[in-house]
Write a protein that holds these residues in place. Structure first.
Motif, mmCIF file in Angstrom:
data_model
loop_
_atom_site.group_PDB
_atom_site.id
_atom_site.type_symbol
_atom_site.label_atom_id
_atom_site.label_comp_id
_atom_site.label_asym_id
_atom_site.label_seq_id
_atom_site.Cartn_x
_atom_site.Cartn_y
_atom_site.Cartn_z
ATOM 1 N N LEU A 155 -14.702 -2.491 3.906
ATOM 2 C CA LEU A 155 -14.270 -3.740 3.286
ATOM 3 C C LEU A 155 -14.964 -4.953 3.891
ATOM 4 C CD1 LEU A 155 -10.413 -3.087 3.075
ATOM 5 C CD2 LEU A 155 -12.122 -2.758 1.278
ATOM 6 N N GLY A 156 -15.311 -4.857 5.188
ATOM 7 C CA GLY A 156 -15.917 -5.989 5.873
ATOM 8 C C GLY A 156 -14.908 -6.930 6.476
ATOM 9 N N ALA A 157 -13.645 -6.566 6.460
ATOM 10 C CA ALA A 157 -12.570 -7.361 7.060
ATOM 11 C C ALA A 157 -11.382 -6.439 7.296
ATOM 12 C CB ALA A 157 -12.167 -8.522 6.159
ATOM 13 N N LYS A 158 -10.417 -6.927 8.025
ATOM 14 C CA LYS A 158 -9.234 -6.128 8.339
ATOM 15 C C LYS A 158 -8.510 -5.735 7.049
ATOM 16 C CE LYS A 158 -5.817 -6.229 12.042
ATOM 17 N NZ LYS A 158 -5.216 -7.073 13.108
ATOM 18 N N PRO A 159 -8.137 -4.476 6.893
ATOM 19 C CA PRO A 159 -7.537 -4.038 5.628
ATOM 20 C C PRO A 159 -6.053 -4.390 5.514
ATOM 21 C CG PRO A 159 -7.687 -2.193 7.130
ATOM 22 C CD PRO A 159 -8.370 -3.351 7.815
ATOM 23 N N VAL A 160 -5.631 -4.536 4.271
ATOM 24 C CA VAL A 160 -4.216 -4.674 3.935
ATOM 25 C C VAL A 160 -3.793 -3.381 3.259
ATOM 26 C CG1 VAL A 160 -2.516 -5.899 2.538
ATOM 27 C CG2 VAL A 160 -4.371 -7.161 3.628
ATOM 28 N N ILE A 161 -2.775 -2.724 3.779
ATOM 29 C CA ILE A 161 -2.273 -1.496 3.154
ATOM 30 C C ILE A 161 -1.498 -1.869 1.900
ATOM 31 C CG2 ILE A 161 -0.776 0.506 3.443
ATOM 32 C CD1 ILE A 161 -1.414 0.387 6.448
ATOM 33 N N ASP A 162 -1.881 -1.293 0.778
ATOM 34 C CA ASP A 162 -1.376 -1.722 -0.525
ATOM 35 C C ASP A 162 -1.318 -0.517 -1.462
ATOM 36 O OD1 ASP A 162 -0.868 -3.045 -2.920
ATOM 37 O OD2 ASP A 162 -2.438 -4.520 -2.676
ATOM 38 N N ASN A 163 -0.411 -0.541 -2.422
ATOM 39 C CA ASN A 163 -0.374 0.464 -3.483
ATOM 40 C C ASN A 163 -0.329 1.891 -2.934
ATOM 41 O OD1 ASN A 163 -0.429 1.618 -6.028
ATOM 42 N ND2 ASN A 163 -2.640 1.392 -6.297
ATOM 43 N N ILE A 164 0.761 2.215 -2.279
ATOM 44 C CA ILE A 164 0.969 3.576 -1.810
ATOM 45 C C ILE A 164 1.630 4.388 -2.915
ATOM 46 C CG2 ILE A 164 1.207 2.798 0.579
ATOM 47 C CD1 ILE A 164 4.229 3.260 0.302
#
Length: 306
Positions: A155-164
């Motif tokens: 991603l090139g940045a810290k990920p956000v956990i989404d759509n599990i």
């Protein structure tokens, strides 16, 4: 290739619906407008976001994370990875077999167990976000260091956990529905998704199928599901990857690339998935579902853990 104005007319809800969705949840603005952008536009947005989004201090990804990131960049999907420990897999299977699921497109059917679908019209039995989050080992799985490192690299940045999500795909159905047809996901300007097979998957029990290289190929970017014939005619049969593997196997994928879950023929398939995004989408709950028990990154988990 369609023009921007054509995409604008055909890819977002009509004006009143768009405004109503935006008013109800502002995350719908990005979610509804993203399909208007072509591949180049999506990458432009992603590059801009990488500059302003948080980064892990002293980020030093492992060699294995770099290998997985390289596979994602080249093919859009990684090779299948070694299965989960036997005890973790057994706990997950037991949990989801004991939990009722539902058909999100037929809510009137109510809840039902995995081995007793409420209707032959139900192809898929879904679990709620809260059910998934409370599954044993789930928080550890979605916060695995290797996954977070690979996601941040890609991603090139810290990920956000989404759509599990976790769902049963039932055999014996005649017509594929929803995610069982080739499609692209437009959840975020750039994302990566982790998939875990929780049952053995053969060619006849619903393998996940991906079109190698389609994550960087704008052809058929029309915002609609595609037939197998259209995919083969456009990308060639050699580009289609069918993943068969034992239970516990996992892999990563850029879900902008065309993919689907093959309709199972002779056995049900249980699949767990967790998405890592640059920003929150409207597919995550409005408010966190449960308290952070401690030890999990607050930024990455903020959509699900308080």
């Amino acid at each position: 290739m369609t023009s921007f104005s054509e995409r604008l007319k055909t890819r977002i809800p009509n004006g009143s619906r768009f405004l109503a969705r935006a008013y109800d949840d502002r995350r719908h603005i990005a979610y509804d407008l993203l399909p208007v952008l072509d591949l180049k536009g999506r990458e432009t947005v992603a590059r801009a976001l990488r500059v302003i989004k948080p980064h892990t201090r002293g980020f030093a990804p492992s060699e294995r994370a770099r290998e997985l990131g390289a596979q994602l960049r080249q093919d859009g999907i990684t090779a299948p990875q070694p299965p989960l420990p036997a005890n973790v897999l057994a706990d997950l299977i037991a949990y989801f077999k004991a939990e009722p699921c539902h058909d999100r497109y037929r809510p009137h059917l109510g809840q039902f167990m995995w081995d007793k679908p409420a209707s032959d019209e139900s192809n898929i039995g879904y679990f709620t976000d809260e059910q998934v989050l409370r599954a044993p080992h789930l928080l550890d799985l979605m916060n695995d260091k290797l996954l977070l490192e690979t996601a941040e690299l890609y991603l090139g940045a810290k990920p956000v956990i989404d759509n599990i999500g976790c769902a049963w795909h039932f055999p014996g159905r005649e017509t594929p529905k929803g995610v069982q047809r080739f499609h692209r996901d437009f959840d975020c300007a750039r994302n990566v998704k982790a998939f875990w097979y929780l049952t053995d998957v053969s060619e006849t029990s619903g393998p996940h199928i991906f079109v190698r290289g389609s994550h960087v190929d704008p052809r058929l970017d029309v915002g609609k599901a595609q037939t197998d014939a259209a995919i083969i005619d456009t990308f060639g049969a050699d580009s289609i990857v069918s993943i068969t593997a034992p239970a516990g196997t996992w892999f990563l994928e850029d879900v902008y690339g065309f993919h689907k879950g093959q309709l199972p023929i002779d056995a049900p398939r249980l699949l767990l998935a967790v998405e890592y995004n640059l920003y929150p989408s409207s597919l995550a709950p409005r408010h966190p579902v449960m308290d952070n028990p401690g030890g999990y990154d607050r930024y990455c988990n903020r959509l699900f853990l308080r």
